[in-house]
Design an enzyme around this catalytic site. Structure first.
Site, PDB file in Angstrom:
ATOM      1  CG  ASN A   1      42.910  31.641  35.680  1.00 26.22           C
ATOM      2  OD1 ASN A   1      43.331  32.485  36.466  1.00 26.22           O
ATOM      3  ND2 ASN A   1      41.711  31.094  35.791  1.00 26.22           N
TER       4      ASN A   1
ATOM      5  CG  HIS B   1      33.974  33.778  33.628  1.00 24.05           C
ATOM      6  ND1 HIS B   1      33.764  33.998  34.960  1.00 24.05           N
ATOM      7  CD2 HIS B   1      35.310  33.972  33.431  1.00 24.05           C
ATOM      8  CE1 HIS B   1      34.901  34.305  35.549  1.00 24.05           C
ATOM      9  NE2 HIS B   1      35.856  34.285  34.636  1.00 24.05           N
TER      10      HIS B   1
HETATM   11  P1  NDP Z   1      46.407  39.944  41.655  1.00 20.22           P
HETATM   12  O1  NDP Z   1      46.099  39.702  43.085  1.00 20.22           O
HETATM   13  O2  NDP Z   1      47.755  39.635  41.151  1.00 20.22           O
HETATM   14  O3  NDP Z   1      46.116  41.459  41.289  1.00 20.22           O
HETATM   15  C1  NDP Z   1      45.061  42.156  41.798  1.00 20.22           C
HETATM   16  C2  NDP Z   1      45.440  43.617  41.826  1.00 20.22           C
HETATM   17  O4  NDP Z   1      44.266  44.378  42.120  1.00 20.22           O
HETATM   18  C3  NDP Z   1      46.477  43.939  42.888  1.00 20.22           C
HETATM   19  O5  NDP Z   1      47.527  44.661  42.279  1.00 20.22           O
HETATM   20  C4  NDP Z   1      45.689  44.804  43.851  1.00 20.22           C
HETATM   21  O6  NDP Z   1      46.425  45.843  44.406  1.00 20.22           O
HETATM   22  C5  NDP Z   1      44.684  45.453  42.935  1.00 20.22           C
HETATM   23  N1  NDP Z   1      43.572  46.038  43.679  1.00 20.22           N
HETATM   24  C6  NDP Z   1      42.828  45.490  44.665  1.00 20.22           C
HETATM   25  N2  NDP Z   1      41.913  46.367  45.100  1.00 20.22           N
HETATM   26  C7  NDP Z   1      42.099  47.503  44.385  1.00 20.22           C
HETATM   27  C8  NDP Z   1      41.470  48.774  44.397  1.00 20.22           C
HETATM   28  N3  NDP Z   1      40.476  49.055  45.247  1.00 20.22           N
HETATM   29  N4  NDP Z   1      41.921  49.699  43.512  1.00 20.22           N
HETATM   30  C9  NDP Z   1      42.930  49.426  42.670  1.00 20.22           C
HETATM   31  N5  NDP Z   1      43.573  48.238  42.620  1.00 20.22           N
HETATM   32  C10 NDP Z   1      43.151  47.289  43.474  1.00 20.22           C
HETATM   33  O7  NDP Z   1      45.302  39.126  40.847  1.00 20.22           O
HETATM   34  P2  NDP Z   1      45.241  38.775  39.292  1.00 20.22           P
HETATM   35  O8  NDP Z   1      45.801  39.903  38.523  1.00 20.22           O
HETATM   36  O9  NDP Z   1      45.753  37.419  39.032  1.00 20.22           O
HETATM   37  O10 NDP Z   1      43.648  38.698  39.116  1.00 20.22           O
HETATM   38  C11 NDP Z   1      42.854  39.860  39.312  1.00 20.22           C
HETATM   39  C12 NDP Z   1      41.385  39.502  39.206  1.00 20.22           C
HETATM   40  O11 NDP Z   1      41.064  39.111  37.887  1.00 20.22           O
HETATM   41  C13 NDP Z   1      40.949  38.314  40.080  1.00 20.22           C
HETATM   42  O12 NDP Z   1      40.710  38.673  41.406  1.00 20.22           O
HETATM   43  C14 NDP Z   1      39.687  37.890  39.383  1.00 20.22           C
HETATM   44  O13 NDP Z   1      38.578  38.631  39.847  1.00 20.22           O
HETATM   45  C15 NDP Z   1      39.948  38.230  37.917  1.00 20.22           C
HETATM   46  N6  NDP Z   1      40.253  37.027  37.132  1.00 20.22           N
HETATM   47  C16 NDP Z   1      39.430  36.730  36.080  1.00 20.22           C
HETATM   48  C17 NDP Z   1      39.619  35.571  35.363  1.00 20.22           C
HETATM   49  C18 NDP Z   1      38.768  35.236  34.185  1.00 20.22           C
HETATM   50  O14 NDP Z   1      38.729  34.069  33.774  1.00 20.22           O
HETATM   51  N7  NDP Z   1      38.095  36.199  33.588  1.00 20.22           N
HETATM   52  C19 NDP Z   1      40.685  34.619  35.726  1.00 20.22           C
HETATM   53  C20 NDP Z   1      41.567  35.099  36.760  1.00 20.22           C
HETATM   54  C21 NDP Z   1      41.317  36.238  37.463  1.00 20.22           C
HETATM   55  P3  NDP Z   1      47.321  45.710  45.696  1.00 20.22           P
HETATM   56  O15 NDP Z   1      47.500  44.243  45.925  1.00 20.22           O
HETATM   57  O16 NDP Z   1      48.530  46.442  45.247  1.00 20.22           O
HETATM   58  O17 NDP Z   1      46.571  46.363  46.776  1.00 20.22           O
END
Ligand code: NDP
Length: 400
Positions: A147, A333
């Site tokens: 999603n 949500h």
């Molecule tokens: P991804 O794993 O693709 O992306 C997460 C990103 O967050 C990665 O690039 C990671 O960086 C970065 N990150 C982690 N910790 C840090 C930090 N301390 N500072 C800066 N960047 C950080 O996940 P998605 O993009 O698919 O999803 C992200 C989040 O969105 C999910 O974990 C969830 O909480 C939320 N979400 C919400 C939904 C909704 O319905 N509202 C649905 C789907 C997701 P790196 O890996 O480079 O360290």
């Protein structure tokens, strides 16, 4: 035979739908980075139907029962005597969606002696105490990418709604008014603004790509830098700290997972570093912010608007400050549970279950915890620990 406990949100108050506004869903071939969509051996649901509520059962009953397993589906997840708590002692698998999260706290892990697998039907496994899962050798998996694009669309919608003052303008129509000055006294164009994402993972990068045609200047902050070619394509400015990004951005969107490093990153102190009148969009997780500090920043004018669809706890109590703070554009949500998204994560949940029961490896990109440590997507994007503290507050919610 395994007992599978599946916690889903309630059916619509008008009853489970008998028909839908559209016939079917467009066919998506693959995700933007080339990852394939879920590949279960079969599905027992019609894509485009409501799968995430109790009667939809994520389309899993036929598959599980035909293989001799027991499926318990419930929305009762909070407070003393929840169905979840009653079923936990002999549950082998627990499934829930972040929209209506089954908070799998250390106390619940202690009760669930037979638990082997916790599945997030969707993305974001912070409602599970990942430390407890590691300590107890339980696997945690989610349906990575299912999603992400759905959420990015919601982000664009919310940015435009805030910047252009859409919701109050819509309300003047409903009230029978024609109050143009009331509507436009807070309405701007997005064009030319500085827009930044905290995290440029699947959602953050998609949001940047969708925003590019608005002729905005794009920024991102992440632990890992994007490839050069992507930075050039989108003309991105990279920031190593939250402070450096928020100092220059008119619009900030949060797109990192909730884990101990990111919990409460938006607070009274970090909000002081935002430009006055910035807009903040949070579709990632409610607990990235201190709720009262966001409300105070809207009251003082430090923030011009806040929108998002994630809260803490979920469901939030009636007196949660985000229900009544000024200039907000909150939804429950929902961004990751459109009917389109549900079809993908229901299929992904089925794929994970098939792999588990047939003793085949679960895709690495779906893994958060395995073998007592962070694994797969979890090893890349999370840090060890627990962020479920305070989730018992969800029991205070009484539905309307
Ligand atoms: P991804 O794993 O693709 O992306 C997460 C990103 O967050 C990665 O690039 C990671 O960086 C970065 N990150 C982690 N910790 C840090 C930090 N301390 N500072 C800066 N960047 C950080 O996940 P998605 O993009 O698919 O999803 C992200 C989040 O969105 C999910 O974990 C969830 O909480 C939320 N979400 C919400 C939904 C909704 O319905 N509202 C649905 C789907 C997701 P790196 O890996 O480079 O360290």
């Amino acid at each position: 035979m395994a007992k599978v406990v599946c916690v889903l949100y309630d059916d619509p108050v008008s009853g489970y739908p008998k028909s839908y506004p559209r016939d079917g869903l467009p066919k998506i071939e693959k995700y933007p980075d080339g990852q394939t969509l879920p590949t279960p051996e079969g599905i027992d649901f019609t894509p485009g139907t409501l799968l995430g509520s109790v009667s939809g059962e994520l389309g899993l009953r036929k598959y599980l029962e035909s293989h001799g397993h027991q499926l318990v589906v419930t929305s009762s997840k909070d407070g003393a005597n929840s169905v979840l708590d009653k079923e936990l002692p002999d549950a082998e698998v627990v499934i829930s969606q972040p929209f209506w999260p089954a908070y799998m706290t250390a106390e619940r892990f202690a009760k669930a002696k037979k638990l082997k697998l916790v599945i997030t039907a969707g993305i974001g496994s912070d409602h599970t105490d990942l430390q407890a899962a590691m300590d107890q050798g339980v696997t945690v998996a989610e349906v990575t990418y299912s999603n992400s694009n759905s959420v990015a669309e919601h982000i664009v919608m919310m940015i435009l709604a805030l910047v252009r003052n859409y919701i109050p303008s819509y309300q003047w129509v409903i009230k029978g008014g024609w109050n143009i000055a009331d509507c436009v006294q807070r309405s701007y164009d997005l064009e030319g603004m500085q827009v930044g994402t905290v995290a440029a993972g699947r959602i953050g990068l998609r949001a940047l790509r969708l925003l590019k045609p608005f002729d905005v200047k794009l920024h991102y902050m992440d632990r890992h830098r994007l490839p050069d070619a992507v930075e050039k394509e989108l003309n991105l400015t990279y920031h190593t700290t939250l402070e450096s990004l928020t100092k220059v951005c008119d619009v900030v969107t949060l797109n990192c997972p909730l884990h101990p490093e990111t919990e409460h990153m938006i607070n009274a102190k970090s909000l002081k570093n935002f430009k006055r009148g910035a807009y903040l969009i949070n579709t990632a997780r409610g607990k990235l912010c201190i709720a009262e500090d966001v409300a105070a920043a809207l009251e003082s004018g430090q923030l011009a608007g806040y929108a998002g669809d994630v809260w803490f706890p979920q469901p939030p109590p009636k007196d949660h400050p985000w229900r009544t703070m000024p200039h907000h554009g909150m939804t429950p949500h929902i961004s990751g549970t459109s009917l389109s998204a549900q079809a993908r994560y229901a299929a992904g949940t089925r794929e994970i279950l098939e792999c588990y029961f047939e003793k085949r490896p679960i895709r690495n990109e779906y893994l958060i915890v395995q073998g007592g440590k962070l694994a797969g997507a979890g090893a890349h994007s999370y840090s060890a620990g627990d962020v479920t503290k305070g989730s018992e507050g969800a029991a205070k919610f009484k539905s309307a």
